[in-house]
Scaffold this motif. Structure first.
Motif, PDB file in Angstrom:
ATOM      1  N   ASP A  81       0.834  -1.208   0.000  1.00  0.00           N
ATOM      2  CA  ASP A  81       0.000   0.000   0.000  1.00  0.00           C
ATOM      3  C   ASP A  81       0.871   1.262   0.000  1.00  0.00           C
ATOM      4  OD1 ASP A  81      -1.848   2.021   0.371  1.00  0.00           O
ATOM      5  OD2 ASP A  81      -2.971   0.953   1.926  1.00  0.00           O
ATOM      6  N   THR A  82       0.751   2.056  -1.048  1.00  0.00           N
ATOM      7  CA  THR A  82       1.567   3.269  -1.157  1.00  0.00           C
ATOM      8  C   THR A  82       1.144   4.353  -0.168  1.00  0.00           C
ATOM      9  OG1 THR A  82       0.117   4.067  -2.933  1.00  0.00           O
ATOM     10  CG2 THR A  82       2.118   2.878  -3.591  1.00  0.00           C
ATOM     11  N   ASN A  83      -0.023   4.201   0.445  1.00  0.00           N
ATOM     12  CA  ASN A  83      -0.469   5.179   1.446  1.00  0.00           C
ATOM     13  C   ASN A  83       0.254   5.010   2.782  1.00  0.00           C
ATOM     14  OD1 ASN A  83      -2.446   6.530  -0.142  1.00  0.00           O
ATOM     15  ND2 ASN A  83      -3.812   4.766   0.115  1.00  0.00           N
ATOM     16  N   ASN A  84       0.858   3.835   2.988  1.00  0.00           N
ATOM     17  CA  ASN A  84       1.600   3.595   4.223  1.00  0.00           C
ATOM     18  C   ASN A  84       3.024   4.111   4.073  1.00  0.00           C
ATOM     19  OD1 ASN A  84      -0.620   2.280   5.415  1.00  0.00           O
ATOM     20  ND2 ASN A  84      -0.058   0.356   4.410  1.00  0.00           N
TER      21      ASN A  84
END
Length: 275
Positions: A81-84
């Motif tokens: 997940d690139t949001n993490n």
């Protein structure tokens, strides 16, 4: 302002000693390590994965099975997940290793660890972290990278060349050359000291700088003299031919990085005092 290494296509210190970020190649390596662990140790991995959902992400336990069915394993998705953020992903590794430790303690059983495979990949990719004693630990600080960058930016072209060569040899992912990286680092110091004193030998140049006490304190001269002696030992094979076919001493990444950081800091010190 772009540094010399950027302007002329040399590698940047932040590329050679990667910290405080997570490039895609590192993220993919972590994913692959965890995925292989899942394939080889499915039962314990599922226990760990559920605890990630409930105790790391603090989600509702009753929803885990639905998420697993629809999206797959939680920790693999978390890494992807690139949001993490990069540090959250390293925290996940810490958490998984702690879960393993607690499971071993509870069941009085030793489970396979994924730490070795993570460390091999971090080393291969020159990532500035390692798992030490079951914790992700930085082996390169932001200050060390900045010290190298300062030395490159402030030095003349011949000294830049040595420092950039040391970086390239250290960071070559296919075939790193730690011995010659150390040689280039100490050569950068030698070039500066000879320029300051007009001596043709680093040992003599250090002695000359020591006599000017406002430039080099005797204890610093002694400390760097010892490092110079280490590089010149025939047994190390750094500035001499190897003692035998296989080499009696093989420098490691940690020694090459130490010499690069130390030599850069020494160059910055001399530039500050001399100027």
């Amino acid at each position: 302002m772009k540094l010399f290494s950027e302007r002329y296509g040399y590698i940047k210190p932040s590329d050679a000693l990667i910290t405080e970020c997570m490039p895609n190649e590192v993220q993919n390596a972590i994913y692959n390590c965890l995925n292989r662990y899942q394939e080889e140790n499915c039962s314990v991995f599922e226990t760990m994965d559920k605890l990630v959902w409930t105790n790391f992400m603090n989600e509702k336990e009753c929803e885990y099975d639905r998420v697993l069915f629809n999206r797959g394993y939680v920790c693999l998705n978390y890494i992807d997940d690139t949001n993490n953020l990069w540090h959250q992903k390293l925290s996940l590794i810490d958490f998984l290793l702690e879960v393993l430790r607690k499971l071993e303690s509870y069941y009085h059983k030793e489970y396979p660890s994924f730490a070795d495979s993570i460390n091999r990949n971090f080393s291969r990719l020159n990532y500035g972290y390692r798992i030490i004693n079951r914790y992700v630990t930085p082996i390169t600080s932001k200050e060390e990278v900045e010290s190298i960058e300062e030395a490159i930016e402030s030095a003349k072209d011949n000294i830049k060349e040595h420092l950039n060569s040391a970086l390239k040899l250290l960071s070559n992912k296919e075939k790193p050359d730690y011995r010659n990286s150390i040689k280039e680092s100490i050569s950068a110091v030698g070039a500066l000291c000879r320029e300051m004193t007009e001596e043709n030998d680093l040992g003599k140049a250090l002695f000359s700088l020591e006599k000017k006490q406002e430039v080099l304190h005797p204890q610093l001269k002694a400390a760097f003299g010892n490092l110079y002696s280490y590089v010149n030992e025939k047994q190390s094979g750094i500035r001499h031919e190897l003692m035998d076919e296989t080499g009696t001493y093989v420098p490691t990444y940690h020694e090459a990085k130490f010499m690069l950081v130390t030599c850069s800091a020494f160059i910055n010190y001399l530039n500050g005092k001399y100027n």
